[in-house]
Design an enzyme around this catalytic site. Structure first.
Site, mmCIF file in Angstrom:
data_model
loop_
_atom_site.group_PDB
_atom_site.id
_atom_site.type_symbol
_atom_site.label_atom_id
_atom_site.label_comp_id
_atom_site.label_asym_id
_atom_site.label_seq_id
_atom_site.Cartn_x
_atom_site.Cartn_y
_atom_site.Cartn_z
ATOM 1 N N GLU A 1 0.833 -1.208 0.000
ATOM 2 C CA GLU A 1 0.000 0.000 0.000
ATOM 3 C C GLU A 1 0.869 1.260 0.000
ATOM 4 O O GLU A 1 0.784 2.103 0.911
ATOM 5 C CB GLU A 1 -0.948 -0.003 1.194
ATOM 6 C CG GLU A 1 -1.941 -1.135 1.163
ATOM 7 C CD GLU A 1 -3.032 -1.009 2.218
ATOM 8 O OE1 GLU A 1 -2.814 -0.322 3.233
ATOM 9 O OE2 GLU A 1 -4.107 -1.599 2.016
ATOM 10 N N GLU B 1 -6.277 -8.095 -0.259
ATOM 11 C CA GLU B 1 -6.756 -8.029 1.125
ATOM 12 C C GLU B 1 -8.206 -7.609 1.137
ATOM 13 O O GLU B 1 -8.612 -6.735 0.374
ATOM 14 C CB GLU B 1 -6.007 -6.959 1.925
ATOM 15 C CG GLU B 1 -4.572 -7.215 2.230
ATOM 16 C CD GLU B 1 -3.974 -6.043 3.029
ATOM 17 O OE1 GLU B 1 -4.729 -5.323 3.707
ATOM 18 O OE2 GLU B 1 -2.765 -5.842 2.939
HETATM 19 C C1 GLA Z 1 -4.094 -2.538 5.056
HETATM 20 C C2 GLA Z 1 -2.714 -3.104 5.270
HETATM 21 C C3 GLA Z 1 -2.697 -4.272 6.202
HETATM 22 C C4 GLA Z 1 -3.614 -4.042 7.372
HETATM 23 C C5 GLA Z 1 -4.986 -3.750 6.859
HETATM 24 C C6 GLA Z 1 -5.997 -3.582 7.949
HETATM 25 O O1 GLA Z 1 -4.758 -3.077 4.018
HETATM 26 O O2 GLA Z 1 -2.095 -3.462 4.070
HETATM 27 O O3 GLA Z 1 -1.367 -4.454 6.640
HETATM 28 O O4 GLA Z 1 -3.134 -2.948 8.101
HETATM 29 O O5 GLA Z 1 -4.948 -2.555 6.132
HETATM 30 O O6 GLA Z 1 -7.285 -3.305 7.441
#
Ligand code: GLA
Ligand code: GLA
Length: 735
Positions: free
Chosen positions: A174, A333
């Site tokens: 991210e 995710e």
């Molecule tokens: C992001 C991050 C993860 C985690 C999630 C929690 O997507 O990439 O490491 O922190 O948020 O929702």
């Protein structure tokens, strides 16, 4: 598949784009839907690992993303490296047939780095150094940080490039979540170089930024500044701010590319990605630009409060499909249940875990992954849900995790992986520049949001029983029948020219209220609004009538109480303008006014009778102008009023009469359902998702049933199914 569909799927085959490559599974043929999540074994004693593998196997997990935050474990000190634990867990995963999407491990730097090199830390706009202690505490323009990060990338590639268990690379995490803005001197210098490349001469930069305003002319690129804090009420030049956004996205992308290339120079043959953050409140990066630089597009999707979760998911996924150019994409995710980073974190109720995951599949995902595998017992995210919750194996969440694994296996066996999402005939256009622009604090209204208006239009299409695609402005959308431009405040002359050419050659363009006002440097197009598209639309406006949007009944002109000006204005078709109404002063003779402002509130604003919605023929096509901010119910009303009708004979089916002509690929007659189709060379997969909170009757669906989730056969004949809340039905038709 028809020619037009084939063309639409192949849209914008961009020569600059990396070829599409998809990670193989450790199955004999490598095929199948990937299923799993972020796996953080380093948070647990090794005695837990075998149990992890046992339960992953039980749940049908076939992929994990590993070592995303493991830098300090791999390199506990500057000259100390420890890969043994990683060797052991990769060995165990591989032996169990679980593929590893191995991270570059650079998303959080180890604490030993900072005392020696405090210069890697970002600086905020007030000149404060950002402190370590969380993640992404580094500046993308720090050469020192880059050296350390690239060494980690190379060491991992050398050690695991040939590992059969490692089937993909997950670079960073991210990008820009914590370090999107950095005001360090390194970044200032990089921004100056970026400006020099962009503009060539200071004259061009002065012109683009309009520096004559407030005495801001630069005479050399060394005078270019980044908009650090300038005192109490200082407003930032919007042209400069927009360039800072563009630069920031490119700057982080260059960092990503350096990490990517460090890995691929050693390990060229495994697909590589980084996880985007596409959801309709977020626009961290210009992902249409980033998409060219990954082998497969991946996303983290978390839903946002105050919106229908499923609609928001579908809208975000529609953009993912647009970024993937119709190829499958990877859900890196999402959450099995609650997150832990909102003020109130509601859990998912029965069925939502499976429904959300399958909805992502319906919208083009070929990989379904969660943050994270095992719920942490300590640390900042220990109350974030996971596949294996605190309660353990004997839990609703784990049972649903297993159930989902079984359903995905069934879809894999049916041959879904690789199927392309059939495009709609309508594209809602999205552009990162426009979203960044509408965040400017120097516009007529600070309540503008391009992304939210994209979402409102998307949802209105669903409400009107249709489904639109969401396509980046920079992509090739010329094969669609209809394009919608919601709140695209800025448009370059070249993009405005593409829109005009599209209409001229027979396309239908629908233009929202704050669209085409200025060019890509935020220079207002003169002569009447919206200057970039005025001729195509056949309208000319002279002012914006900005409203509060508050319809509290206390401020109507009719009550004569003088409590203030009306916060909304009614239209002749019954719709209501909320935040914004353009004061249109003339329309072309060949234009048709479809609605005007009307009534006492309109009169109070001197808008009574002023055109609000206008249709204008243009070349072989037509353009619609929606001159005010409608809510989604009123947008749906507009769509129904204008586009409902009988389909041409060759596209009719039994229930096609209410379909929106030319806006959709399939007839789509029930607003409580989302329907999609994904196709391979040999089969069509039809998805029907219940988007209402009620049980919905679904007529017979062609093909063999693959998944009937929360779906019952109806008691007798027709309709064929009762689709319960959170229900989803997937069929396969071979051809
Ligand atoms: C992001 C991050 C993860 C985690 C999630 C929690 O997507 O990439 O490491 O922190 O948020 O929702
Ligand atoms: C002040 C300033 C002007 C202008 C206006 C805008 O009066 O003196 O330069 O910024 O505000 O309202």
């Amino acid at each position: 598949m028809s020619l037009s569909q084939t063309k639409a799927l192949g849209r914008a085959a961009d020569a600059a784009r990396r070829p599409f490559r998809w990670p193989a599974l450790l199955a004999p043929d490598g095929h199948g839907i990937a299923y799993g999540g972020d796996y953080n074994p380093d948070q647990w004693p090794e005695s837990v690992w075998d149990d992890d593998i046992r339960l992953m196997t039980k749940a049908g997990v076939n992929t994990v993303a590993l070592a995303i935050f493991s830098w300090d474990r791999i390199q506990p000190a500057e000259d100390e490296w420890d890969f043994d634990w990683l060797d052991r867990i990769i060995g165990k995963l591989g032996a169990a047939g679980i593929a590893v999407d191995l991270a570059s491990a650079t998303a959080a730097a180890p604490l030993w780095l900072y005392p020696a090199h405090p210069e890697v830390l970002p600086i905020d706009r007030y000149g404060h150094t950002i402190n370590p202690g969380s993640r992404q505490s580094w500046s993308p323009t720090s050469p020192v940080f880059k050296d350390y990060a690239l060494e980690m990338c190379r060491r991992l590639a050398e050690r695991y490039g040939d590992s059969p268990a490692v089937t993909a690379w997950h670079v960073g995490n991210e990008y820009g979540w914590n370090n999107r803005y950095d005001y360090s001197d390194n970044t200032l210098r990089a921004f100056r170089r970026w400006c020099e490349r962009e503009y060539g001469t200071v004259g061009a930069l002065n012109e683009a930024w309009g520096t004559a305003f407030w005495s801001q002319a630069v005479t050399s690129f060394d005078q270019v500044i980044i908009p650090r804090h300038m005192g109490g009420d200082a407003m930032v030049n919007p042209s400069q701010q927009l360039d800072l956004e563009r630069f920031g996205s490119e700057c982080l992308k260059e960092f990503y590319k350096a990490e990517r290339d460090a890995i691929t120079e050693i390990c060229p043959d495994k697909p590589i990605t980084t996880n985007f953050m596409v959801s309709t409140d977020q626009c961290t990066m210009d992902y249409a630009d980033w998409s060219d630089d990954v082998d497969f597009v991946s996303n983290d999707h978390y839903f946002h409060e105050g919106e229908s979760h499923l609609d928001e998911l579908a809208c975000s996924d529609a953009l993912m499909n647009g970024l993937a150019l119709g190829k499958p994409w990877y859900l890196m995710e999402h959450s099995t249940s609650a997150v832990q980073w909102k003020p109130l974190n509601s859990r998912k109720r029965g069925g939502e875990l499976v429904r959300d995951a399958l909805a992502h599949v319906a919208l083009g995902a070929d990989a379904i992954n969660f943050f994270q595998w095992r719920q942490s017992r300590s640390g900042a995210e220990c109350f974030h849900s996971a596949m294996l919750p605190h309660a353990g194996e004997d839990s609703k969440v784990f049972r649903e995790t297993c159930e989902l694994g079984g359903l995905l296996r069934r879809l894999s066996a049916a041959g879904l992986q690789g199927a392309a999402l059939r495009p709609s005939r309508t594209a809602i256009l999205f552009d990162a520049d426009c979203e960044w622009m509408t965040r400017s604090e120097t516009l007529p209204s600070m309540k503008l949001s391009h992304w939210h208006d994209v979402r409102d239009w998307y949802r209105a299409f669903l409400d009107a029983s249709a489904r639109a695609d969401v396509v980046p402005l920079r992509a090739d959308w010329s094969d669609y029948d209809t394009v919608v431009l919601p709140t695209m405040f800025i448009l370059s002359e070249s993009d405005a020219g593409r829109v005009r050419a599209f209409a001229r050659s027979g396309g239908r363009v629908i233009v929202g209220y704050a669209t085409g006002i200025a060019d890509e440097h935020t220079h207002v197009a003169l002569g009447g609004y919206p200057g970039m598209l005025r001729d195509m639309l056949g309208v000319r406006g002279e002012e914006f009538n900005i409203l509060s949007g508050a319809d509290d009944g206390a401020s109507t002109a009719a009550d004569g109480a003088g409590l203030g000006d009306p916060g909304t204005v009614t239209l002749s078709n019954g719709s209501v303008s909320r935040l914004w109404a353009n004061v249109v002063t003339s329309v072309a003779p060949d234009a048709t006014v479809l609605a005007t402002y009307e009534g006492t509130d309109a009169a109070a604003w001197e808008l009574d009778g002023v055109p609000a919605i206008v249709r204008h023929p243009y070349g072989e096509g037509e353009a619609y102008y929606i001159g005010c901010d409608l809510d989604r119910a009123d947008i749906a009303r507009f769509l129904r009023d204008e586009f409902s009708g009988a389909l041409p004979a060759e596209r009719q089916s039994a229930d096609a009469s209410a379909a929106l002509v030319g806006l959709e690929s399939e007839s789509h007659t029930d607003a409580s359902l989302i329907r999609t189709r994904r196709s391979t060379d040999t089969a069509d997969f039809d998805f029907v998702i219940n988007r209402s909170g009620q049980t919905v009757s679904v007529p017979a669906v062609a093909g063999e049933m693959v998944v009937a989730y929360r779906c019952d056969a109806a008691e007798s004949g027709s309709p064929a199914y009762a689709l319960r809340p959170n229900g989803i039905l997937i069929t396969k038709t071979a051809h």
